[in-house]
Motif scaffolding. Structure first.
Motif, PDB file in Angstrom:
ATOM      1  N   ASN A   1      -6.161 -11.349  -0.875  1.00 38.72           N
ATOM      2  CA  ASN A   1      -4.845 -10.657  -1.077  1.00 38.72           C
ATOM      3  C   ASN A   1      -4.920 -10.187  -2.359  1.00 38.72           C
ATOM      4  OD1 ASN A   1      -3.526 -11.682   1.562  1.00 38.72           O
ATOM      5  ND2 ASN A   1      -4.041 -13.531   0.735  1.00 38.72           N
ATOM      6  N   PRO A   2      -4.032  -8.986  -2.670  1.00 49.11           N
ATOM      7  CA  PRO A   2      -3.977  -8.313  -3.971  1.00 49.11           C
ATOM      8  C   PRO A   2      -3.033  -9.268  -4.931  1.00 49.11           C
ATOM      9  CG  PRO A   2      -2.662  -7.441  -2.620  1.00 49.11           C
ATOM     10  CD  PRO A   2      -3.220  -8.205  -1.612  1.00 49.11           C
ATOM     11  N   ASN A  59      -0.733  -9.360  -8.169  1.00 52.27           N
ATOM     12  CA  ASN A  59      -0.405  -8.297  -8.900  1.00 52.27           C
ATOM     13  C   ASN A  59      -0.238  -7.992 -10.245  1.00 52.27           C
ATOM     14  OD1 ASN A  59       1.640  -6.242  -9.320  1.00 52.27           O
ATOM     15  ND2 ASN A  59       3.497  -7.316  -8.789  1.00 52.27           N
ATOM     16  N   THR A  84      -0.189  -5.835 -12.622  1.00 52.24           N
ATOM     17  CA  THR A  84       0.580  -4.810 -12.895  1.00 52.24           C
ATOM     18  C   THR A  84       1.990  -5.344 -13.732  1.00 52.24           C
ATOM     19  OG1 THR A  84       1.743  -4.358 -10.998  1.00 52.24           O
ATOM     20  CG2 THR A  84       0.142  -2.898 -11.687  1.00 52.24           C
ATOM     21  N   SER A  85       2.217  -6.647 -13.087  1.00 55.01           N
ATOM     22  CA  SER A  85       3.363  -7.508 -13.632  1.00 55.01           C
ATOM     23  C   SER A  85       2.935  -8.721 -14.313  1.00 55.01           C
ATOM     24  CB  SER A  85       4.434  -7.928 -12.212  1.00 55.01           C
ATOM     25  OG  SER A  85       3.710  -8.990 -11.529  1.00 55.01           O
ATOM     26  N   VAL A 104       0.834 -14.641 -14.025  1.00 57.44           N
ATOM     27  CA  VAL A 104       1.627 -13.692 -12.973  1.00 57.44           C
ATOM     28  C   VAL A 104       2.153 -14.602 -12.120  1.00 57.44           C
ATOM     29  CG1 VAL A 104       0.850 -12.485 -10.838  1.00 57.44           C
ATOM     30  CG2 VAL A 104      -0.567 -12.166 -12.695  1.00 57.44           C
ATOM     31  N   GLN A 161       3.907 -15.324  -8.872  1.00 60.60           N
ATOM     32  CA  GLN A 161       3.978 -14.999  -7.527  1.00 60.60           C
ATOM     33  C   GLN A 161       3.738 -15.800  -6.592  1.00 60.60           C
ATOM     34  OE1 GLN A 161       0.957 -11.640  -7.462  1.00 60.60           O
ATOM     35  NE2 GLN A 161       0.459 -12.012  -5.274  1.00 60.60           N
ATOM     36  N   ARG A 183      -4.511  -5.780 -17.147  1.00 60.95           N
ATOM     37  CA  ARG A 183      -3.498  -4.868 -16.744  1.00 60.95           C
ATOM     38  C   ARG A 183      -4.045  -3.416 -17.208  1.00 60.95           C
ATOM     39  NH1 ARG A 183       1.378  -7.018 -20.696  1.00 60.95           N
ATOM     40  NH2 ARG A 183      -0.586  -6.770 -21.991  1.00 60.95           N
ATOM     41  N   THR A 221      -7.920  -9.989  -6.744  1.00 56.20           N
ATOM     42  CA  THR A 221      -7.460 -10.769  -5.597  1.00 56.20           C
ATOM     43  C   THR A 221      -7.416 -12.000  -5.693  1.00 56.20           C
ATOM     44  OG1 THR A 221      -9.652 -10.252  -4.509  1.00 56.20           O
ATOM     45  CG2 THR A 221      -8.274  -8.482  -4.201  1.00 56.20           C
TER      46      THR A 221
END
Length: 186
Positions: free
Chosen positions: A50-51, A53, A55-56, A67, A69, A137, A144
């Motif tokens: 799964n990715p 994230n 970017t955040s 991260v 999440q 980033r 992943t």
């Protein structure tokens, strides 16, 4: 001594060369033996990749990024190691997992920790570093994650030590206090 071409090879040098040669042969033999015996490593059931994230991702300090999440598996807490999360950078697994946050910050090199509050209400977070300590980033790599279905084995319990023996207290004579200080009542 062993005669080699125009000179002699000393016994220590000969033994060192012999050990290196035998080690090389054994390592290559074991690799082919693994293929010949069709040995496969023990693999737990896993979820698909799964990715993550990034970017955040929030810069923490040093080499660490965070991260927030939902990963679908319980995080590690102060009560124990629960997370089965595995992080990958361009398909290569990062680690070691369950690293101390200080080691992620100061050493980095792919260390990570899936951490959550011990109260169960705090958000789950992954503290991690890129394999080369670059900014995930901006380094252009794909991150992943995957979850092992079987939880990790529990950490071994620490041995309990008996309490130290009590030592007898010496009977000390009471010393008189100077006249300026009041004497305590006994």
């Amino acid at each position: 001594m062993v005669k080699i071409l125009n000179g002699y090879l000393r016994p220590k040098s000969f033994m060192l060369a012999l050990v290196i040669g035998v080690t090389f042969i054994l390592v290559n033999s074991l690799a082919s033996l693994e293929n010949w015996l069709d040995i496969t490593p023990l693999v737990f059931a896993q979820t698909p990749l799964n990715p993550l994230n990034v970017t955040s991702a929030i810069y923490d300090t040093g080499n660490s990024f965070v991260v927030l999440q939902s990963f679908g598996t319980p995080p590690d807490t102060g009560q124990g190691t629960l997370s089965t999360l595995r992080i990958f950078e361009d398909g290569r697994e990062l680690g070691p997992a369950h690293s101390w946050h200080s080691m992620i910050r100061y050493v980095g090199m792919g260390r990570f920790s899936h951490w959550g509050g011990s109260d169960g209400n705090s958000p789950s977070a992954v503290y991690f570093s890129a394999s080369d300590n670059s900014d995930p980033r901006q380094n252009g790599r794909m991150y992943t994650y995957q979850i092992d279905v079987q939880p990790p084995p529990p950490a071994p319990a620490l041995p309990t030590l008996p309490p130290p023996p009590s030592l007898p207290q010496p009977d000390l004579p009471s010393l008189p206090l100077p006249p300026s200080l009041p004497q305590p009542e006994l």
